[in-house]
Design a protein around this motif. Structure first.
Motif, PDB file in Angstrom:
ATOM      1  N   PHE A  12      12.922  12.455  -1.611  1.00 33.17           N
ATOM      2  CA  PHE A  12      12.009  12.115  -0.518  1.00 33.17           C
ATOM      3  C   PHE A  12      11.411  10.727  -0.738  1.00 33.17           C
ATOM      4  O   PHE A  12      11.411   9.873   0.161  1.00 33.17           O
ATOM      5  CB  PHE A  12      10.914  13.174  -0.438  1.00 33.17           C
ATOM      6  N   ALA A  13      10.890  10.501  -1.932  1.00 35.86           N
ATOM      7  CA  ALA A  13      10.273   9.213  -2.235  1.00 35.86           C
ATOM      8  C   ALA A  13      11.302   8.087  -2.229  1.00 35.86           C
ATOM      9  O   ALA A  13      11.037   6.983  -1.746  1.00 35.86           O
ATOM     10  CB  ALA A  13       9.564   9.280  -3.586  1.00 35.86           C
ATOM     11  N   LEU A  14      12.509   8.365  -2.754  1.00 35.41           N
ATOM     12  CA  LEU A  14      13.554   7.345  -2.776  1.00 35.41           C
ATOM     13  C   LEU A  14      13.946   6.944  -1.352  1.00 35.41           C
ATOM     14  O   LEU A  14      14.110   5.751  -1.053  1.00 35.41           O
ATOM     15  CB  LEU A  14      14.775   7.863  -3.533  1.00 35.41           C
ATOM     16  N   ALA A  15      14.095   7.930  -0.470  1.00 36.55           N
ATOM     17  CA  ALA A  15      14.457   7.625   0.920  1.00 36.55           C
ATOM     18  C   ALA A  15      13.396   6.751   1.577  1.00 36.55           C
ATOM     19  O   ALA A  15      13.719   5.789   2.297  1.00 36.55           O
ATOM     20  CB  ALA A  15      14.643   8.919   1.707  1.00 36.55           C
ATOM     21  N   LEU A  16      12.139   7.055   1.331  1.00 31.46           N
ATOM     22  CA  LEU A  16      11.072   6.266   1.942  1.00 31.46           C
ATOM     23  C   LEU A  16      10.955   4.885   1.306  1.00 31.46           C
ATOM     24  O   LEU A  16      10.642   3.909   1.997  1.00 31.46           O
ATOM     25  CB  LEU A  16       9.745   7.015   1.831  1.00 31.46           C
ATOM     26  N   LEU A  17      11.199   4.785   0.011  1.00 23.77           N
ATOM     27  CA  LEU A  17      11.190   3.467  -0.626  1.00 23.77           C
ATOM     28  C   LEU A  17      12.252   2.561  -0.001  1.00 23.77           C
ATOM     29  O   LEU A  17      11.979   1.408   0.364  1.00 23.77           O
ATOM     30  CB  LEU A  17      11.441   3.612  -2.126  1.00 23.77           C
ATOM     31  N   ILE A  18      13.466   3.095   0.129  1.00 16.57           N
ATOM     32  CA  ILE A  18      14.545   2.312   0.746  1.00 16.57           C
ATOM     33  C   ILE A  18      14.193   1.991   2.192  1.00 16.57           C
ATOM     34  O   ILE A  18      14.346   0.853   2.659  1.00 16.57           O
ATOM     35  CB  ILE A  18      15.874   3.087   0.674  1.00 16.57           C
ATOM     36  N   GLY A  19      13.698   2.998   2.917  1.00 18.56           N
ATOM     37  CA  GLY A  19      13.404   2.817   4.327  1.00 18.56           C
ATOM     38  C   GLY A  19      12.322   1.788   4.591  1.00 18.56           C
ATOM     39  O   GLY A  19      12.431   0.979   5.525  1.00 18.56           O
ATOM     40  N   ILE A  20      11.269   1.785   3.782  1.00 19.53           N
ATOM     41  CA  ILE A  20      10.169   0.845   4.007  1.00 19.53           C
ATOM     42  C   ILE A  20      10.584  -0.579   3.644  1.00 19.53           C
ATOM     43  O   ILE A  20      10.243  -1.545   4.345  1.00 19.53           O
ATOM     44  CB  ILE A  20       8.928   1.295   3.216  1.00 19.53           C
ATOM     45  N   VAL A  21      11.354  -0.733   2.573  1.00 14.10           N
ATOM     46  CA  VAL A  21      11.843  -2.069   2.222  1.00 14.10           C
ATOM     47  C   VAL A  21      12.759  -2.599   3.327  1.00 14.10           C
ATOM     48  O   VAL A  21      12.620  -3.745   3.784  1.00 14.10           O
ATOM     49  CB  VAL A  21      12.576  -2.026   0.870  1.00 14.10           C
ATOM     50  N   VAL A  22      13.688  -1.767   3.776  1.00 15.73           N
ATOM     51  CA  VAL A  22      14.611  -2.193   4.834  1.00 15.73           C
ATOM     52  C   VAL A  22      13.859  -2.415   6.141  1.00 15.73           C
ATOM     53  O   VAL A  22      14.128  -3.368   6.880  1.00 15.73           O
ATOM     54  CB  VAL A  22      15.722  -1.135   5.013  1.00 15.73           C
ATOM     55  N   GLY A  23      12.877  -1.540   6.443  1.00 21.93           N
ATOM     56  CA  GLY A  23      12.106  -1.697   7.669  1.00 21.93           C
ATOM     57  C   GLY A  23      11.275  -2.964   7.673  1.00 21.93           C
ATOM     58  O   GLY A  23      11.139  -3.626   8.711  1.00 21.93           O
ATOM     59  N   GLY A  31       0.811  -1.213   0.000  1.00 24.66           N
ATOM     60  CA  GLY A  31       0.000   0.000   0.000  1.00 24.66           C
ATOM     61  C   GLY A  31       0.838   1.254   0.000  1.00 24.66           C
ATOM     62  O   GLY A  31       0.530   2.232  -0.702  1.00 24.66           O
ATOM     63  N   ALA A  32       1.925   1.264   0.780  1.00 32.63           N
ATOM     64  CA  ALA A  32       2.817   2.431   0.803  1.00 32.63           C
ATOM     65  C   ALA A  32       3.667   2.507  -0.459  1.00 32.63           C
ATOM     66  O   ALA A  32       3.930   3.599  -0.980  1.00 32.63           O
ATOM     67  CB  ALA A  32       3.703   2.361   2.043  1.00 32.63           C
ATOM     68  N   LEU A  33       4.107   1.368  -0.980  1.00 37.19           N
ATOM     69  CA  LEU A  33       4.993   1.368  -2.142  1.00 37.19           C
ATOM     70  C   LEU A  33       4.308   1.901  -3.392  1.00 37.19           C
ATOM     71  O   LEU A  33       4.954   2.521  -4.242  1.00 37.19           O
ATOM     72  CB  LEU A  33       5.527  -0.040  -2.399  1.00 37.19           C
ATOM     73  N   PHE A  34       3.019   1.669  -3.548  1.00 33.84           N
ATOM     74  CA  PHE A  34       2.308   2.213  -4.708  1.00 33.84           C
ATOM     75  C   PHE A  34       2.424   3.737  -4.733  1.00 33.84           C
ATOM     76  O   PHE A  34       2.722   4.340  -5.770  1.00 33.84           O
ATOM     77  CB  PHE A  34       0.832   1.806  -4.663  1.00 33.84           C
ATOM     78  N   ILE A  35       2.162   4.362  -3.597  1.00 38.84           N
ATOM     79  CA  ILE A  35       2.215   5.821  -3.535  1.00 38.84           C
ATOM     80  C   ILE A  35       3.638   6.323  -3.733  1.00 38.84           C
ATOM     81  O   ILE A  35       3.887   7.280  -4.480  1.00 38.84           O
ATOM     82  CB  ILE A  35       1.640   6.313  -2.191  1.00 38.84           C
ATOM     83  N   LEU A  36       4.605   5.685  -3.081  1.00 38.42           N
ATOM     84  CA  LEU A  36       5.985   6.144  -3.174  1.00 38.42           C
ATOM     85  C   LEU A  36       6.543   5.984  -4.584  1.00 38.42           C
ATOM     86  O   LEU A  36       7.279   6.849  -5.069  1.00 38.42           O
ATOM     87  CB  LEU A  36       6.844   5.369  -2.179  1.00 38.42           C
ATOM     88  N   THR A  37       6.201   4.894  -5.234  1.00 34.07           N
ATOM     89  CA  THR A  37       6.664   4.717  -6.612  1.00 34.07           C
ATOM     90  C   THR A  37       6.101   5.800  -7.515  1.00 34.07           C
ATOM     91  O   THR A  37       6.819   6.359  -8.364  1.00 34.07           O
ATOM     92  CB  THR A  37       6.252   3.329  -7.129  1.00 34.07           C
ATOM     93  N   ALA A  38       4.832   6.123  -7.328  1.00 33.45           N
ATOM     94  CA  ALA A  38       4.227   7.197  -8.124  1.00 33.45           C
ATOM     95  C   ALA A  38       4.907   8.528  -7.850  1.00 33.45           C
ATOM     96  O   ALA A  38       5.174   9.316  -8.769  1.00 33.45           O
ATOM     97  CB  ALA A  38       2.729   7.279  -7.825  1.00 33.45           C
TER      98      ALA A  38
END
Length: 763
Positions: free
Chosen positions: A704-715, A685-692
């Motif tokens: 901003f989106a790249l940091a959150l993409l990395i962070g959510i995958v790692v988290g 659900g979060a990755l759809f928004i961040l990828t967009a």
């Protein structure tokens, strides 16, 4: 419908109606990046002729930051320019003249004993100033300064008819000085001038009350507090309170320039970000509809309601909205699906695990079973948000407000709105009878695969911890070898303004500078058509290249300002942010230790630190800028990491209490399998928004989106493969007894035994 469902429906409708009214009738406060604002240049001076040094200017900047926060202006930008100038940029200021007056006030507050006529002149000490009525008042030396004031607040005294007053609370030592000062004044007769105490602000007597006749000589006022009276209006009392609260300026400042500046982001960038956010939110809604059918559609409606409620709360509280803040707000919509996913997966588990259990009963059990995970994960986030707000300042304080609003609105959306909608739907016989409609009676592909394969993901905890340690080592190597590329907010840089012979809009200027290699430069309009460029390290050759790029679009280009500027996130702001974050982590650690076990708490915080190091190291290897936007993303990742770990450990606690005789490793393995669906679906659900946002949001949101993409995958990885293995090893070394056995709920009549193919891998 039951009475509880009716109450939830009415409450949801009422809150949603109020939120819609606020949204339609109140305008949001937009930040400098979206709307622009007012820029003031202040000159700091040690005296009327001498300029201030850099240290005095930096101290003055931090006092100004506190004062601006007291004004209610959030997300300002303050930077030191050269040795003795301060650039203040204020978003959405309604009255720039009033703001300039408050910002420029020295606010030197002192308390004096009043002397007899000619007494100060004879002693050679003290001074003579006019009192409130304009009569000369002989004052002794300052006995107490405003530095001794702990808190100042404005209030209206209707009972004693004093009107608006300012109440002061002193620190302990200053309170004793106040008691001594008033005790000495009380030794003089009533109506004697020397029984008065003068309160002086910026060399002006604002109040000189007599000590009450009830106070005896030498005893003084013991309370350590006082009130300033002086026929203040409401605005005057509030202004005086915030000036005292913010502290006195170390040196006087003079406003040497004031102008309007445009937004740092162009209309095209804002439109692209809004379009990306809309596409991402729509993709998230479609995803949960595909996974959970009708109940997913109802959850999507609840998420839309969440968006309206949280936006209305931000507007009503006057929170300044910036583009990263709005992106984080949209991301929170994707993450708000977490509570709904937890409930639906528990309901699926109940429906599949007990033959003959009705849809309504399974749904009720799902809400009940998910409650502890939802509560604990959100409480830990609220703890962090509250401490960031109380102890932080500037953007850190603003992030705390936004985070708290998002958490509360998310819980209301999931536990009130979504629950009311799904319970109403569950009463329909059509929804209950057709498994393919409701979304709860179907097991889901992840559940089916896990049931068939029965993997053992945490069978070898040391192997996973070795992998995590290797990832941390690679991240640290990136920070050492490549270095962390700190942005202009942390390092300072150069501010250059140009005047062009032909008008150049910001979007054109930004495109031209990006083509010349200045993609990170912050470009705004300043004054009557000038172009202002704020960038990091810039030598003279780079400045010539920058000017030539502008000249290609605007014709003859003249430099009208060129100044070296300091960091907008100064030492004190960074120190306060780190202190706030450290205390928040420690309090979260204590909370998790009480709610779970100290081993689980240490493992969860260890996973959090693991995520922060890897995200920072990834940006170092990629050469990406670490700036204020990265800071907002990092704080978001921290909250996500803790939430993920709490959900897994909540299931470990539940299963271990029911199976005290089983090895913890087996229990942890079952817990991981039972939460995999929730982890995957929430992350998607979060990755759809961040990828967009990353692909379609433009350069302004890419990092901003790249940091959150990395962070959510790692988290997501660390909550399972770092936190759980770490907890297993700590339990082996700590030899702590398992939790107390919980009493199993009494089975309802008609409930059958567990389905023969259910091996416990519930999700």
């Amino acid at each position: 419908m039951t009475r509880a469902t009716t109450v939830r429906a009415v409450l949801a409708a009422a809150v949603l109606l109020v939120s819609v009214l606020i949204t339609l009738t109140m305008s949001p406060r937009l930040g400098l990046d979206l709307q622009g604002g007012t820029r003031m240049v202040l000159q700091a001076k040690d005296s009327d002729t001498a300029t201030a040094d850099r240290e005095s200017t930096d101290r003055t900047l931090e006092v100004l930051r506190r004062r601006i926060d007291s004004l209610g202006v959030t997300e300002p930008t303050l930077t030191r320019s050269g040795e003795d100038r301060i650039i203040v940029e204020l978003p959405d200021v309604q009255d720039p003249r009033e703001a300039a007056d408050v910002i420029g006030r020295t606010a030197q507050l002192t308390f004096h004993a009043v002397q007899g006529p000619g007494e100060s002149a004879e002693s050679g000490k003290g001074t003579t100033l006019p009192d409130e009525q304009g009569r000369p008042l002989a004052l002794g030396p300052a006995a107490l300064s405003g530095a001794g004031v702990k808190e100042a607040s404005a209030s209206f005294d209707a009972q004693q008819g004093a009107g608006w007053t300012v109440s002061l609370d002193f620190h302990q030592d200053a309170g004793r000085d106040w008691t001594r000062l008033t005790g000495e004044a009380a030794c003089h007769p009533v109506q004697d001038e020397r029984r008065r105490v003068a309160i002086v602000l910026d060399k002006r007597v604002i109040s000189s009350p007599q000590v009450s006749p009830t106070v005896s000589c030498g005893s003084g006022l013991p309370s350590g507090s006082t009130r300033i009276t002086g026929s203040f209006s409401a605005d005057e009392a509030r202004e005086l309170a915030l000036l005292i609260e913010g502290g006195a300026l170390p040196v006087p400042v003079e406003i040497v320039e004031q102008r309007t500046v445009g937004p740092t982001l162009g209309a095209a960038a804002i439109e692209a970000s809004a379009r990306a956010a809309l596409i991402g939110a729509t993709a998230t809604a479609l995803f949960i509809i595909v996974i959970y059918r009708l109940f997913g559609a109802l959850a999507a409606v609840a998420l839309a309601a969440y968006g309206v409620i949280s936006y209305a709360a931000l507007v009503a509280l006057g929170v300044t909205l910036t583009l990263p803040g709005l992106a984080g707000f949209v991301l929170a919509i994707g993450m708000a699906v977490d509570a709904n996913v937890l409930v639906f997966e528990r309901a699926r588990e109940e429906y599949a695990g007990r033959a003959g259990k009705s849809l309504r009963a399974s749904l009720a059990a799902g809400f009940k079973g998910a409650w502890t995970a939802v509560a604990d994960s959100n409480v830990t986030t609220l703890i962090a948000a509250g401490l960031l707000f109380l102890l932080g300042s500037g953007p850190v304080k603003g992030f705390g407000v936004t985070l708290a609003i998002g958490v509360l609105a998310s819980m209301f959306s999931a536990l009130v709105i979504a629950r009311a909608l799904t319970e109403i739907a569950a009463h329909s016989r059509f929804v209950a009878d057709y498994r393919g409609v409701n979304g709860i009676a179907i097991p889901g592909r992840v559940r089916t695969w896990l049931t068939r394969r029965d993997p053992q993901p945490v069978r070898f905890p040391r192997r996973w911890l070795t992998v995590s340690a290797a990832l941390v080592a690679v991240a640290v190597a990136g920070m050492v070898v490549r270095g962390v590329n700190l942005g202009v907010e942390f390092t300072g840089g150069r501010l250059v303004e140009y005047s062009t012979s032909r008008p150049v809009d910001v979007e054109t200027a930004r495109t031209a500078l990006a083509g010349a290699g200045f993609g990170d430069a912050e470009v705004t309009t300043a004054g009557a058509g000038d172009i202002s460029v704020r960038t990091g390290d810039l030598d003279n050759d780079g400045e010539h290249t920058l000017r030539a790029a502008l000249a290609a679009e605007g014709g003859e280009t003249t430099k009208v300002r060129d100044e070296l500027i300091g960091p907008s996130l100064g030492d004190e702001l960074r120190r306060n942010a780190l202190i706030a974050l450290a205390i928040a982590v420690l309090v979260q650690l204590a909370y998790l230790a009480v709610r779970f076990r100290w081993t689980f708490a240490v493992a969860a915080v260890g996973a959090l630190v693991h995520d922060v190091i890897i995200l920072t190291g990834a940006f170092a290897w990629l050469g990406r800028t670490v700036d204020g936007i990265f800071l907002a993303a990092l704080l978001t990742v921290i909250g996500y990491s803790v939430n993920d770990s709490v959900v897994v450990f909540d299931r470990v606690r539940e299963l271990w209490a029911k199976s005290r005789g089983k090895p913890l490793a087996d229990v942890a393995n079952r817990a991981v399998l039972q939460t995999v669906s929730r982890t995957v679906n929430t992350g998607m659900g979060a990755l759809f928004i961040l990828t967009a946002l990353a692909v379609l949001g433009g350069d302004s949101l890419e990092d901003f989106a790249l940091a959150l993409l990395i962070g959510i995958v790692v988290g997501t990885y660390s909550s399972v493969m770092t936190a759980v293995p770490a907890a297993l090893l700590l339990e082996r070394t700590g030899k702590v007894p398992p939790p107390a056995r919980t009493r199993a709920p009494r089975a309802r009549q008609g409930a059958g035994r567990r389905a023969p193919h259910d091996n416990g891998a519930r999700v």
